[in-house]
Every structure is written in C-alpha cells, then in structure tokens.
Scaffold this active site. Sequence first.
Site, PDB file in Angstrom:
ATOM      1  N   ASP A 188       0.840  -1.194   0.000  1.00  0.00           N
ATOM      2  CA  ASP A 188       0.000   0.000   0.000  1.00  0.00           C
ATOM      3  C   ASP A 188       0.878   1.247   0.000  1.00  0.00           C
ATOM      4  O   ASP A 188       1.957   1.235  -0.604  1.00  0.00           O
ATOM      5  CB  ASP A 188      -0.931  -0.040   1.221  1.00  0.00           C
ATOM      6  CG  ASP A 188      -2.291   0.557   0.937  1.00  0.00           C
ATOM      7  OD1 ASP A 188      -2.362   1.791   0.777  1.00  0.00           O
ATOM      8  OD2 ASP A 188      -3.275  -0.194   0.860  1.00  0.00           O
ATOM      9  N   HIS A 223      -3.563   6.017   3.312  1.00  0.00           N
ATOM     10  CA  HIS A 223      -4.332   4.831   2.915  1.00  0.00           C
ATOM     11  C   HIS A 223      -3.796   3.561   3.571  1.00  0.00           C
ATOM     12  O   HIS A 223      -4.556   2.753   4.118  1.00  0.00           O
ATOM     13  CB  HIS A 223      -4.301   4.708   1.393  1.00  0.00           C
ATOM     14  CG  HIS A 223      -5.231   3.689   0.837  1.00  0.00           C
ATOM     15  ND1 HIS A 223      -4.841   2.393   0.585  1.00  0.00           N
ATOM     16  CD2 HIS A 223      -6.531   3.768   0.476  1.00  0.00           C
ATOM     17  CE1 HIS A 223      -5.864   1.706   0.090  1.00  0.00           C
ATOM     18  NE2 HIS A 223      -6.899   2.515   0.008  1.00  0.00           N
ATOM     19  N   SER A 380     -11.317  -0.690  -0.072  1.00  0.00           N
ATOM     20  CA  SER A 380     -10.048  -0.566   0.639  1.00  0.00           C
ATOM     21  C   SER A 380     -10.225  -0.837   2.121  1.00  0.00           C
ATOM     22  O   SER A 380      -9.312  -1.348   2.780  1.00  0.00           O
ATOM     23  CB  SER A 380      -9.467   0.839   0.449  1.00  0.00           C
ATOM     24  OG  SER A 380      -9.026   1.032  -0.871  1.00  0.00           O
TER      25      SER A 380
END
Length: 536
Positions: A188, A223, A380
């Site tokens: 990520d 994220h 996600s």
Amino acid sequence: MHPSIAFRSLRGTTLATVRPLLLAAFLASCSNAPTTPGGLTTTLTATDTVPVNATRPDSSKFVPAPPGEKVPNSYIVTTLDGQPAAVVAERMARATGGTVRHVIGNLPGFALDLAQESMVDSLLVSAEVVRVSEGRKVYSGSVGAGAVPTVQTKVRWNLDTIDSRTFARDSTYRYVENASNVPVYVIDTGINPDHTEFGDRILWGTDVTKEKKFAGRTDTHGHGTLVASVIGGTTTGVAKTVKMIPVRSQVGDKGNDADLAEAMDWVIDHNKGYAVANISLYISGGNDNIDKMIRRMAADGITTVVGAGNHDESACEGSPAREPQAITVSAVDMDGDRALLSTGKRVNYGTCVDVWAPGDSVYAAKAADDDGYVWAQGTSAAAPHVAAVAWLVLGEEGNEASARHISDVITSSATTGYLNVNGPDKFLYAPRSVAWISGPAEVGAAGSYTWRGSAWGGYSITYKWEVSTDDGDTWSAAGTDDRYTRSFNDDEEYTFLLRLTATNDFDEKPSRTWEISVDTGCGRPPCPGASVRRSR
C-alpha cells in the site's frame, strides 16, 4: 556511420522514414556481428544480444493501456520463463536508451522507463521479449472518508457484525486469536508505525517507490495506515496481535503497475513459509502481469486478499480482483447494501467477488496523527477485514495452510441471507468456531479410508460424526474421535454423506458435511447402493 549520428542527422524526418533508415544504420554498424546459419544478425553491437530477425516489430506482443489509464513512458516487459530477467533488462536498456526501474524476477520481467516511446519497437523485435505492456495506473482510495476466546465491548458496527450469524449488532466483538509470528504484508502507501493502534507490531519492510523512504515505515498519504489498522489495530482491528510488514508501492491516490509488481516480487523473495498479504488496490481494465504475480504469491504459500474496486463495475473488469487465486472482497454498508462512496459511485460487484465485508463508516487510524482517526469507506476498508480473518484461520491451522484452503474456509463459513448485492450472498464471518473435514472425496478401490476432523474456538472441543446413505433423510452416529475411519469392499457403488459437528466453549456447534462418492469396481449392475442418488 554510428547509429546515434545517423539518428541526429535525421531529426525532422517522419517516424515512418526514420525507422527503416535507423534499422539499416544499425545493421551496417554490426556487419561483423555473428550470424545464424540462415544469415540473420543476432546482435546489434558486440555487447547487445537483441535479435533483429524481423524488419517489423511484432505488434501482437504489445498490450496497450485502456484510454485514460496509461502511465506515460512506462512499460512492463515480460521475458521468457527460465531466462535471467536482469540480464535481458540490461540489454534492452542499452538498446533503447531506457532506464530499468525494477527487475521483477518472479514474473519474470522488468519495468522500463523510455525517454522516447518510439523505442518500444526495439523491444517488440526481440525474441527474448514475450510481452510489452504500457504502464497502468493503480488506484487506492481517498482517506477521510493455545487459543483464547476474547471479547471486545463497545465496538463499532464493522467489528460488531462480522462475529454475528444474523448480521445483528450487540456492541461486542468475540474472537479467538492464537499467538503467531506469521506476518501480514500490507502492499500500500506505507504505514505510520508510531500510531497508538500498533504498539511495536509494524516491522521493517520496503519502499519500492522513487522515494525509497524508511523501509515502508512512513505514510504521507494515509491509505496504508488505515488499512493496517483495520487488519490489526488494538481497538480498530480484527486481529489484535498480528505483526505487519509495510510494502510501500505508491505514494498517493494513484500509483503504477510497475511499482505494484515490484512490491509483490519483493514479498515473494522475502517470505518464509506461509503468510497473508493485503492489496487494497485496483487496476481498471485488468492487468495480466499483476494477475500472474498473484498466482506466483499463491504458489509461494501467500494468501492474497484484494479489494474488488470502487468503480461501480464488475470486479471481473479489473486486476487483481479478477484473478481466481486471490480472495476478492467488496464492501457493504450497515444495511447490507453495496457501499455508496463519496464520489457518488458504488463499489464493484459480480461473480468475481468472493465475499463481502464492512466498507462504510469504518473507524480507522489516521496516519498524520499518532492518536487520530478517520472514517474509511469502500473496498479498501473491506478487504483488510478479510485479510485479518485469513491470518486468524492460518494461525488456527498451525500456520500451515494454502491460499486455496484459507479461501475455502472463509467463503464456506460466510454468513448468508442478509445482503442486498449483485454477487454472492456471502458476508464475512470472523470464525471463532469452524468445523472442517479433510480426506478423500472419492473412494475408488477397496480398503480402509480415514477422514480427519478439525475445529477451533475456545479451550475444549468435542466432535460428533454422522453418516447418511439416503441423501440426509436419516443419520447414523459414527463416532466421537477427531477422525472417522471406514472400510470398503470390492464391487460397491453409491454415495454417502459424512457430517462432522463440533461443540466449543462458546456453546456453538459448527458443522461440516461432505458428499463421498464410492465406486470400488462394480461391474455387474445393479450394484450395491445403486439406487442411492449421486448428488444432493
């Protein structure tokens, strides 16, 4: 004449004129190069062994990016299996004047940046090149939007529902967690290791982006940190003690497939034994290279959980969501509907989705604040729930279980009957209790056969085996050990059902039923049991 001089003198000419003249100049400069028995030149210079056995590039090797998805001047070049990708990469870089970004040994292939896109033709004429794919954008998502039975109280809805068989909420999350050193790789934007949710459980990983920062232990976007906190945050996570390895493959909302492939390659090279990886990233239009890397990871013992994507399209349209050897996860809201995103789109759907998980109003760690939080949404946020459960399953299986087995456990134990989605009606269940049977699905010869039962959830488990030969209308007791053994004679042909029920400390009774086909060489119909139906 040296080829570079010829090229400079032809500036301003059309590309159609340049290519044949440039090729002729190359051939002229290499007149003393070795040739094949047929007289075809095999090298461009004394050191570059790029075959030029065709006057035209092989366009069938070229894979263009869909409109709007291209990363300019970036390519992934797939080479022949068994050929050292690093050696080919070096030759191609010299031949094209390009820069090798990554060597992806497990593909095999390499990522190449070209200053001039016209030099792609030099790749397409090479017999060492299988495929040349234009660089593709990779999407993450926006930010801001012995076994011990344990209970966490006052939890958010996402943890509250994954331990329920009725999609109900009671403000508690019950789970079983074994101590394990098996890691979860988080591919990520990196992870902030200093957030209070993680303690000292963020290990050293890598950063394959151009920034190359702190072995992945940084997250300037957010994220990756929110994903990690859903996997293993102390209060926000599904698995409270898991250790995570950050593999930083992009910096912002959009990355590229070259860095993603390199990140996956790094995981394969550094993994020892069985493990779990989470990739909450999506490539619209699909990507054969990334799909192949998922298969390589599965072959290496890595269960890879991926997000289905947030494009309001079939998950079968993108990678790695479409790859069968990944566990593909889409997202639902509190009502069991497909999650609606702040963009106005809903999450992806369809037959390539394996299981659904919470993906709306998910409370997660904020990377920019060591004790701050954000609300996450989309696939996600959904995928890391499943990655954590995959890790829990792996731990209960003694840290030795294939990606296929873990996928089977998760999908077969999922809660059904409560979703309003386009796709399989399977909502993630964090199984604090599972019964499982392993053994032969068919009996093809006379002899003794054994089926092994396994279950987990609590300190003690009792087993009960039952058998049915009339398609489940009646059941006969068949034992209380952790395994069932049965002998078969010659000339038997029938089907029977084998059921295992386990009772655990939670006073739950998970069960598993298998259909066993028996055919031990019957050649004189009617055979014993021939009237029994062969399918349920």
